[in-house]
Design an enzyme around this catalytic site. Structure first.
Site, short mmCIF file in Angstrom:
data_model
loop_
_atom_site.label_atom_id
_atom_site.label_comp_id
_atom_site.label_asym_id
_atom_site.label_seq_id
_atom_site.Cartn_x
_atom_site.Cartn_y
_atom_site.Cartn_z
N LYS A 6 7.54 0.61 6.41
CA LYS A 6 8.16 0.16 5.76
C LYS A 6 9.73 -0.13 6.50
O LYS A 6 10.75 -0.54 5.83
CB LYS A 6 8.53 1.69 4.71
CG LYS A 6 8.00 1.32 3.90
CD LYS A 6 8.24 0.02 2.73
CE LYS A 6 7.12 0.36 1.13
NZ LYS A 6 7.31 -0.32 0.08
N GLN A 41 0.81 -1.27 -0.32
CA GLN A 41 -0.08 -0.27 0.28
C GLN A 41 1.09 1.20 -0.19
O GLN A 41 1.88 1.60 1.11
CB GLN A 41 -1.13 -0.05 1.45
CG GLN A 41 -2.31 0.94 1.21
CD GLN A 41 -1.36 2.23 1.10
OE1 GLN A 41 -1.92 2.90 -0.06
NE2 GLN A 41 -1.41 3.00 2.06
N TYR A 80 2.88 4.91 6.78
CA TYR A 80 3.32 3.75 5.33
C TYR A 80 5.07 3.88 5.86
O TYR A 80 5.95 2.61 6.06
CB TYR A 80 3.24 4.46 3.88
CG TYR A 80 4.19 4.15 3.39
CD1 TYR A 80 4.22 2.83 2.19
CD2 TYR A 80 5.27 5.05 2.81
CE1 TYR A 80 5.50 2.88 1.31
CE2 TYR A 80 6.84 4.76 1.45
CZ TYR A 80 5.82 3.70 1.10
OH TYR A 80 6.95 3.37 -0.08
N GLU A 91 10.78 7.36 2.91
CA GLU A 91 10.30 7.85 3.36
C GLU A 91 10.34 7.76 5.05
O GLU A 91 9.74 7.86 5.91
CB GLU A 91 8.89 7.93 3.03
CG GLU A 91 7.43 8.36 1.94
CD GLU A 91 7.45 9.51 2.73
OE1 GLU A 91 6.66 9.15 4.04
OE2 GLU A 91 7.69 10.78 1.89
P1 NAP Z 1 2.66 0.88 -7.09
O1 NAP Z 1 2.19 1.64 -8.08
O2 NAP Z 1 1.84 1.49 -6.00
O3 NAP Z 1 2.13 -0.31 -7.10
C1 NAP Z 1 2.10 -1.21 -5.70
C2 NAP Z 1 2.19 -2.60 -6.40
O4 NAP Z 1 1.48 -3.00 -4.68
C3 NAP Z 1 1.06 -3.14 -7.26
O5 NAP Z 1 1.40 -4.39 -8.03
C4 NAP Z 1 -0.30 -3.92 -6.26
O6 NAP Z 1 -1.29 -3.80 -6.27
C5 NAP Z 1 0.69 -4.25 -4.81
N1 NAP Z 1 0.10 -4.24 -4.30
C6 NAP Z 1 -1.13 -3.72 -3.21
N2 NAP Z 1 -1.07 -4.00 -2.12
C7 NAP Z 1 -0.79 -5.86 -1.82
C8 NAP Z 1 -1.21 -6.93 -1.83
N3 NAP Z 1 -1.42 -6.38 -0.46
N4 NAP Z 1 -0.90 -8.16 -1.87
C9 NAP Z 1 -0.44 -8.51 -3.15
N5 NAP Z 1 0.18 -7.28 -3.97
C10 NAP Z 1 -0.44 -5.71 -3.60
O7 NAP Z 1 3.79 0.94 -6.47
P2 NAP Z 1 4.48 2.15 -7.07
O8 NAP Z 1 5.27 2.97 -7.68
O9 NAP Z 1 5.66 0.45 -7.88
O10 NAP Z 1 6.47 1.48 -6.14
C11 NAP Z 1 6.60 0.20 -5.78
C12 NAP Z 1 7.11 -0.56 -4.09
O11 NAP Z 1 7.94 0.98 -4.41
C13 NAP Z 1 6.41 0.24 -3.32
O12 NAP Z 1 6.62 -1.29 -2.68
C14 NAP Z 1 6.54 1.52 -3.16
O13 NAP Z 1 6.19 1.16 -1.14
C15 NAP Z 1 8.50 1.24 -3.34
N6 NAP Z 1 8.64 2.66 -3.37
C16 NAP Z 1 7.96 3.33 -4.18
C17 NAP Z 1 9.17 4.53 -4.74
C18 NAP Z 1 8.18 5.50 -5.97
O14 NAP Z 1 8.50 6.46 -5.69
N7 NAP Z 1 7.73 4.99 -6.66
C19 NAP Z 1 9.75 4.69 -4.28
C20 NAP Z 1 10.33 4.14 -2.72
C21 NAP Z 1 9.84 3.50 -3.06
P3 NAP Z 1 -2.44 -3.66 -7.99
O15 NAP Z 1 -1.99 -3.10 -8.70
O16 NAP Z 1 -3.47 -4.82 -7.58
O17 NAP Z 1 -3.29 -2.40 -6.50
N1 GDD Z 2 0.16 12.87 -3.47
C1 GDD Z 2 -0.78 14.35 -3.13
N2 GDD Z 2 -1.15 15.07 -3.67
N3 GDD Z 2 0.83 14.39 -2.63
C2 GDD Z 2 0.49 16.20 -2.35
C3 GDD Z 2 -0.47 16.92 -3.49
C4 GDD Z 2 -2.44 16.25 -3.80
O1 GDD Z 2 -3.07 16.99 -3.93
N4 GDD Z 2 -0.07 18.17 -3.08
C5 GDD Z 2 1.11 18.65 -2.42
N5 GDD Z 2 1.45 16.97 -2.33
C6 GDD Z 2 2.26 17.11 -1.86
C7 GDD Z 2 2.43 15.88 -1.01
O2 GDD Z 2 2.38 16.22 0.60
C8 GDD Z 2 4.25 15.49 -0.45
O3 GDD Z 2 4.80 16.34 0.36
C9 GDD Z 2 4.41 15.63 -2.24
O4 GDD Z 2 4.10 16.10 -2.72
C10 GDD Z 2 3.99 14.42 -2.61
O5 GDD Z 2 3.39 13.56 -2.55
P1 GDD Z 2 2.95 12.00 -3.26
O6 GDD Z 2 3.36 12.31 -4.33
O7 GDD Z 2 1.76 11.48 -2.61
O8 GDD Z 2 4.46 11.34 -2.60
P2 GDD Z 2 5.36 10.82 -1.58
O9 GDD Z 2 6.62 11.84 -1.82
O10 GDD Z 2 4.29 10.54 -0.28
O11 GDD Z 2 5.18 9.74 -1.30
C11 GDD Z 2 6.28 8.65 -2.26
O12 GDD Z 2 7.19 8.48 -2.52
C12 GDD Z 2 7.92 7.72 -1.45
C13 GDD Z 2 9.92 7.83 -1.66
O13 GDD Z 2 9.80 8.82 -0.75
C14 GDD Z 2 5.13 7.28 -3.01
O14 GDD Z 2 5.64 6.86 -4.17
C15 GDD Z 2 5.48 6.84 -1.70
O15 GDD Z 2 5.74 5.14 -2.16
C16 GDD Z 2 7.16 6.47 -2.08
O16 GDD Z 2 7.76 5.01 -0.80
#
Ligand code: NAP
Ligand code: GDD
Length: 348
Positions: A162, A90, A158, A136
């Protein structure tokens, strides 16, 4: 030569889809776990999918869930993967305040379940493990920039979940000699980013405004700073970690920081929209053609904010020979052009 087998939890997500493409280009057989859903959730991997009756499939999907220990263990036993990538989570920080218990179950205990399944099935020597850690975890940052030695101080359910996943991965590496790595990835984005993350929300909203399909975009904190990279670059680092001689933990980042407002301005410029910002605090608004197109809504503020993230990925540069290939301008260009193509195709 025998093809390597990878198993990806979270294959339907942004990173899962790019990692699958990358591993297929490296000649892997990719197994992926998908959740049962009432509507299709495979949009990001449909272009790779082949019918189970087709010969020579290289991507094979299985139903499962990271909250279901038996399904995880049975899959790992059946597949006997060389590498497991745990990307399932999530992953929305704001949502984790609404569903904290589920977030802990999936994001913290989910990692433990996979590690236990590796151990239970006696695959410690065979199966390498990648854990999708996050910047995070640094939360209320203790030093700038953040590296592998920076202490964690998470600011959301979250982030806390993690941190557990991070340390249980280290624990299983040290206790059972599992080749397990934590990637500590800073924000990374793409056209495939989920629609409620800020970069995708901005790109999608402003493209619709440009095409006259939407009037306004509502955002939260414009002054949060993030180190935004390109997901297509970042998934390569995950794989590189598992190809090293020894398992370790790595920060993956660009080392450059922008505010949310900077990101908005880059997208406006890419779309050739002339704009001006007026007002202060919650009354700050962005105007174009004398109409306000962006306004702020407190609903998008979080109970606790992570104000500033900036990574130092020198260790990855040194040991993995990894560095980001695309800068933020290229990222914005990719996100805007793909979004515009898709909106224009939808219209016609
Ligand atoms: P995402 O697009 O939200 O994808 C999350 C994936 O996890 C989806 O395939 C989702 O399936 C699956 N999932 C969620 N709950 C599950 C459950 N209970 N059982 C099995 N699968 C489940 O995230 P992402 O951006 O690709 O990120 C991938 C990973 O990296 C995540 O763990 C995230 O926390 C971490 N991360 C992301 C970022 C970033 O900036 N993108 C940075 C640091 C770490 P559904 O498609 O069915 O929802
Ligand atoms: N989502 C969202 N929506 N964020 C907003 C908005 C809005 O309308 N307006 C401002 N923000 C600000 C949030 O408060 C945050 O400070 C920043 O934009 C980035 O928000 P997100 O894009 O939701 O990402 P995140 O930084 O909270 O989390 C993402 O990055 C993490 C790595 O640092 C996610 O991908 C996490 O899964 C990941 O671990």
């Amino acid at each position: 030569m025998r093809k390597k087998k990878a198993l990806i939890f979270g294959i339907t997500g942004q990173d899962g889809s790019y990692l699958t493409e990358f591993l297929l280009s490296k000649n892997y057989i990719v197994h992926g776990v998908i959740r049962r859903s009432s509507s299709f959730n495979t949009g990001r991997i449909n272009h790779i999918y082949k019918d189970p009756h087709a010969k020579g499939r290289k991507m094979i999907l299985h139903y499962g869930d990271i909250t279901d220990a038996i399904s995880i263990s049975s899959l790992i036993k059946k597949i006997q993967p060389d590498e497991i990538y745990n990307l399932a989570a999530q992953s929305h920080v704001a949502v984790s305040f609404e569903v904290p218990e589920y977030t802990a179950n999936a994001d913290a205990l989910g990692t433990l379940r996979i590690l236990e399944a590796i151990r239970f099935n006696k695959l410690e020597k065979k199966t390498k493990f990648y854990q999708a850690g996050t910047s995070e975890m640094f939360g209320k940052v203790i030093e700038i920039p953040q590296n592998e030695k920076t202490p964690f101080y998470p600011q959301s359910p979250y982030g806390v979940a993690k941190v557990y996943a991070h340390w249980i991965t280290v624990n299983y590496r040290e206790a059972y000699n599992i080749f397990a790595c934590n990637g500590i990835l800073f924000n990374h984005e793409s056209y495939r980013r989920g629609g409620t993350f800020v970069t995708k929300k901005i790109v999608s909203g402003l493209c619709k405004i440009k095409l006259g399909l939407q009037e306004k975009l509502f955002l939260g904190n414009l002054y949060a700073k993030r180190d935004w990279g390109d997901a297509r670059d970042f998934v390569k680092a995950m794989w590189k970690m598992l190809q090293q001689k020894k398992p370790s933990d790595y920060v993956i980042s660009t080392g450059k920081q922008y505010t949310v407002k900077n990101f908005v301005n880059l997208v406006l410029a890419e779309l050739n929209i002339k704009y001006s910002w007026k007002g202060k605090n919650l009354n700050e608004k962005c105007f174009a053609n004398n109409k306000s197109i962006i306004e702020l809504d407190k609903a998008y503020h979080r109970p606790l904010e992570v104000h500033s993230l900036l990574g130092n990925s020198n260790k990855a540069k040194r040991e993995l020979k990894w560095k980001p290939e695309k800068n933020i301008k290229k990222l914005v260009r990719h996100m805007v052009s793909e979004e515009m193509n898709s909106l224009v195709n939808d219209k016609s």
